[in-house]
Each structure stands twice: as structure tokens, then as C-alpha cells.
Design a protein around this motif. Structure first.
Motif, PDB file in Angstrom:
ATOM      1  N   SER A  19      -5.366   4.594   9.466  1.00  0.00           N
ATOM      2  CA  SER A  19      -5.689   3.830   8.256  1.00  0.00           C
ATOM      3  C   SER A  19      -5.053   4.382   7.000  1.00  0.00           C
ATOM      4  CB  SER A  19      -7.212   3.780   8.063  1.00  0.00           C
ATOM      5  OG  SER A  19      -7.715   5.054   7.681  1.00  0.00           O
ATOM      6  N   ALA A  20      -4.653   5.642   7.014  1.00  0.00           N
ATOM      7  CA  ALA A  20      -4.145   6.286   5.799  1.00  0.00           C
ATOM      8  C   ALA A  20      -3.095   7.318   6.196  1.00  0.00           C
ATOM      9  CB  ALA A  20      -5.298   6.923   5.026  1.00  0.00           C
ATOM     10  N   GLY A  21      -2.654   8.087   5.197  1.00  0.00           N
ATOM     11  CA  GLY A  21      -1.711   9.156   5.458  1.00  0.00           C
ATOM     12  C   GLY A  21      -0.394   8.664   6.023  1.00  0.00           C
ATOM     13  N   MET A  22       0.199   9.511   6.862  1.00  0.00           N
ATOM     14  CA  MET A  22       1.520   9.233   7.424  1.00  0.00           C
ATOM     15  C   MET A  22       1.558   7.901   8.160  1.00  0.00           C
ATOM     16  SD  MET A  22       3.609  11.598  10.121  1.00  0.00           S
ATOM     17  CE  MET A  22       2.498  11.146  11.453  1.00  0.00           C
ATOM     18  N   GLN A  23       0.496   7.593   8.898  1.00  0.00           N
ATOM     19  CA  GLN A  23       0.489   6.346   9.661  1.00  0.00           C
ATOM     20  C   GLN A  23       0.534   5.127   8.756  1.00  0.00           C
ATOM     21  OE1 GLN A  23      -1.024   9.079  10.504  1.00  0.00           O
ATOM     22  NE2 GLN A  23      -1.198   9.310  12.720  1.00  0.00           N
ATOM     23  N   THR A  28       3.730   0.670   6.528  1.00  0.00           N
ATOM     24  CA  THR A  28       4.260  -0.020   5.352  1.00  0.00           C
ATOM     25  C   THR A  28       5.784  -0.056   5.368  1.00  0.00           C
ATOM     26  OG1 THR A  28       2.332   0.732   4.094  1.00  0.00           O
ATOM     27  CG2 THR A  28       4.190  -0.135   2.841  1.00  0.00           C
ATOM     28  N   PHE A  29       6.414   1.057   5.723  1.00  0.00           N
ATOM     29  CA  PHE A  29       7.872   1.072   5.840  1.00  0.00           C
ATOM     30  C   PHE A  29       8.339  -0.020   6.804  1.00  0.00           C
ATOM     31  CE2 PHE A  29       8.012   5.965   5.041  1.00  0.00           C
ATOM     32  CZ  PHE A  29       7.829   5.762   3.696  1.00  0.00           C
ATOM     33  N   PHE A  30       7.671  -0.091   7.961  1.00  0.00           N
ATOM     34  CA  PHE A  30       8.049  -1.073   8.971  1.00  0.00           C
ATOM     35  C   PHE A  30       7.892  -2.493   8.425  1.00  0.00           C
ATOM     36  CE2 PHE A  30       7.085  -3.890  12.548  1.00  0.00           C
ATOM     37  CZ  PHE A  30       8.147  -3.625  13.391  1.00  0.00           C
ATOM     38  N   ALA A  31       6.764  -2.748   7.748  1.00  0.00           N
ATOM     39  CA  ALA A  31       6.514  -4.084   7.209  1.00  0.00           C
ATOM     40  C   ALA A  31       7.540  -4.472   6.148  1.00  0.00           C
ATOM     41  CB  ALA A  31       5.099  -4.153   6.627  1.00  0.00           C
ATOM     42  N   ARG A  32       8.066  -3.473   5.441  1.00  0.00           N
ATOM     43  CA  ARG A  32       9.043  -3.746   4.386  1.00  0.00           C
ATOM     44  C   ARG A  32      10.485  -3.619   4.869  1.00  0.00           C
ATOM     45  NH1 ARG A  32       7.859  -7.199   2.036  1.00  0.00           N
ATOM     46  NH2 ARG A  32       9.460  -6.795   0.471  1.00  0.00           N
ATOM     47  N   SER A 221       2.438   3.536  -2.703  1.00  0.00           N
ATOM     48  CA  SER A 221       3.549   4.467  -2.891  1.00  0.00           C
ATOM     49  C   SER A 221       4.606   4.300  -1.802  1.00  0.00           C
ATOM     50  CB  SER A 221       3.038   5.912  -2.928  1.00  0.00           C
ATOM     51  OG  SER A 221       2.260   6.223  -1.797  1.00  0.00           O
ATOM     52  N   ALA A 222       4.180   3.981  -0.575  1.00  0.00           N
ATOM     53  CA  ALA A 222       5.149   3.768   0.503  1.00  0.00           C
ATOM     54  C   ALA A 222       5.976   2.513   0.273  1.00  0.00           C
ATOM     55  CB  ALA A 222       4.428   3.685   1.848  1.00  0.00           C
ATOM     56  N   CYS A 223       5.343   1.465  -0.240  1.00  0.00           N
ATOM     57  CA  CYS A 223       6.077   0.237  -0.527  1.00  0.00           C
ATOM     58  C   CYS A 223       7.100   0.473  -1.640  1.00  0.00           C
ATOM     59  CB  CYS A 223       5.102  -0.874  -0.914  1.00  0.00           C
ATOM     60  SG  CYS A 223       5.893  -2.489  -1.104  1.00  0.00           S
TER      61      CYS A 223
END
Length: 271
Positions: A19-23, A28-32, A221-223
Motif C-alpha cells: 500500500s505504501a513505500g517502494m511498492q 505508480t511508475f508502472f501506471a505512468r 511524489s512517484a508520479c
């Protein structure tokens, strides 16, 4: 052609419930549509009810991860998450300065969205001194902004003053997340974007009352990191992240029993 696909990196702890952290960053990286690479700093045993155990990885192993990535990949933007302690923060700062991993998005995981302190004072001071000056973008929540700026925030003017204090510490661009912890009649969440050139923007999205908000800061932040890695400017990257994370909160995902994750799959519906 090798390394032609946009690659971005997260430096964070592993949350085993996803749900959080690296995962959350990797989701999010994958979705973007950016390829996600990771440096793990710690591992957490937890679920939607809470955190039950945690362990930090050694500085030597963190060094090895950085070298392995630098030897093979072309990282275009990087973000940080939970960094545990002073030695971990120092190790991350050393490696980030040693290698070219693109602009740094610093998610200063210091205080939870509910106001609970996550870092000991020594580690907090190390983060201020070692990482904030390296940050292209810093994304503090309301409580983290108050602590980093060493002031109480009650007005929009206060938030802008606090954001400028973070720029004085070395961060180039500041995404200051608004408060939403007290007002039960809240209808919107308003965040401040202060750009390096002094321009300011208020970004407002509807408030959605839900307990399924784990990973909100991580995804934001990942997005931003993913969009920078794909070539977007800072303002555009932040606007995309703000809108898409709001969608992920609105479209609830039925995972876990209590404090569940946001629906990062909602991000896939918007390019």
C-alpha cells in the motif's frame, strides 16, 4: 536501443502489504508508463491494521544496489521515501552525489499525515543538511512543512512563508500539501506549488472522506518523478500528479480491512 525507455528510481523502504513505500512507488511508475528501478533501504512487516516489525538494510548493501544500477541503467529521475536513520540518509546522499540519477524528488518522510513523528531528531537533522539541498522538488505534508520551516501554519500566507524557508534550505521547488486533519466539513484540499523562479500556484481538488489513503504521499511524489523522467516540466508534472492522486483516492479500492491503499489503477485512465 539500450536504455531508450524512460527509467526512474525510488529509494525507499519495502511495505509488504503493497500500500505504501517502494511498492506504491513502483505501482505508480508502472501506471505512468515509466520503468521503475528501486534501492531498498528497509523492510516493513505490516498490513492495513498497522506496522508490526521493521528492519533496516546495511549501508554496504545499499551501496551495492546503487552501484549495480549505475553500472547498467540510465535513470532519468529519482525519488526518496522512508530513509530510517542518519546513516541511511548519509549513504543515500553520498551515492546520489556520486552517480547521475537525474533530478531528485524528496518525499521527506518525517511525520505521518496524522502528526506522528517517524524520524528521530538526529536523522531529521541529517535529512535537512544532506538531502534537502539536493532536492529538485520537495513534497512535505502539512506537519512536515511546519517542522522543516520551524513555524506554525494557520493561513495561506503562512504556508507560502514556510515554503520559501524550504527553498532557503536548498530545495528548488516546493509542493506544500494542505491540512485536512481537523475540519470535518472540508470540501477541498488545497496544495501550494512554489517554483524555483518564485512563481506560485494553488492546486485544489475535492476532498474525499475515506480511510483508504495509504500511499497518498508516495504516489504523489512517484508520479512527479515519473513525469519528470518522461520529460515534463516541474509545474506540469506536479499538476498531473495532484489530479491523478485525487482520482486514486476518489475511486476506492477494496483491499485490506482498515487503512487501505489508494486505487493507483485509477491513474491508468488518464495519460
Amino acid at each position: 536501443m539500450a536504455n531508450s525507455f524512460p527509467q526512474v528510481m525510488t529509494i525507499a523502504g519495502s511495505d509488504c502489504d503493497g500500500s505504501a513505500g517502494m511498492q506504491a512507488d513502483m505501482h505508480t511508475f508502472f501506471a505512468r508508463k515509466a520503468y521503475g528501478i528501486s534501492v531498498m533501504t528497509a523492510a516493513v512487516a505490516g498490513n492495513s491494521y498497522g506496522i508490526h516489525d521493521a528492519t533496516a538494510l546495511s549501508p554496504d548493501f545499499i551501496d551495492s544496489q546503487f552501484k549495480a544500477i549505475a553500472d547498467d541503467f540510465k535513470v532519468l529521475a529519482t525519488k526518496t521515501g522512508m530513509l530510517t536513520d542518519s546513516i541511511t540518509i548519509q549513504t543515500v546522499a553520498k551515492n546520489y552525489k556520486q552517480y547521475d540519477f537525474g533530478p531528485l524528488v524528496l518525499d521527506p518522510v518525517i511525520i505521518t499525515k496524522h502528526g506522528n513523528l517517524l524520524l528521530e531528531q538526529a536523522a531529521y537533522e541529517t535529512l535537512r543538511q544532506e538531502l534537502i539541498p539536493l532536492a529538485t522538488v520537495i513534497t512535505p505534508n502539512f506537519f512536515e512543512l511546519e517542522k522543516l520551516a520551524d513555524m506554525t501554519i494557520t493561513t495561506d500566507a503562512d504556508m507560502l512563508t514556510a515554503a520559501k524557508k524550504l527553498q532557503a534550505l536548498g530545495a528548488k521547488n516546493v509542493v506544500a500539501k494542505g491540512a485536512h486533519h481537523e475540519d470535518t466539513n472540508l470540501t477541498e484540499v488545497k496544495d501550494l506549488l512554489l517554483l524555483e523562479n518564485g512563481e506560485t500556484f494553488w492546486l485544489s481538488e475535492p476532498y474525499h472522506p475515506t480511510q483508504r489513503i495509504n500511499g497518498t504521499g508516495d504516489a504523489l511524489s512517484a508520479c512527479i518523478t515519473a513525469e519528470i523522467g518522461k520529460g515534463a516540466g516541474i509545474e506540469a508534472a506536479v499538476r498531473i500528479a495532484k489530479t491523478l492522486v485525487n482520482q486514486a483516492i476518489e475511486r476506492e479500492l477494496a483491499v485490506g480491512h482498515k487503512f487501505g491503499p489508494i486505487n493507483i489503477w485509477a491513474l491508468e485512465t488518464t495519460d
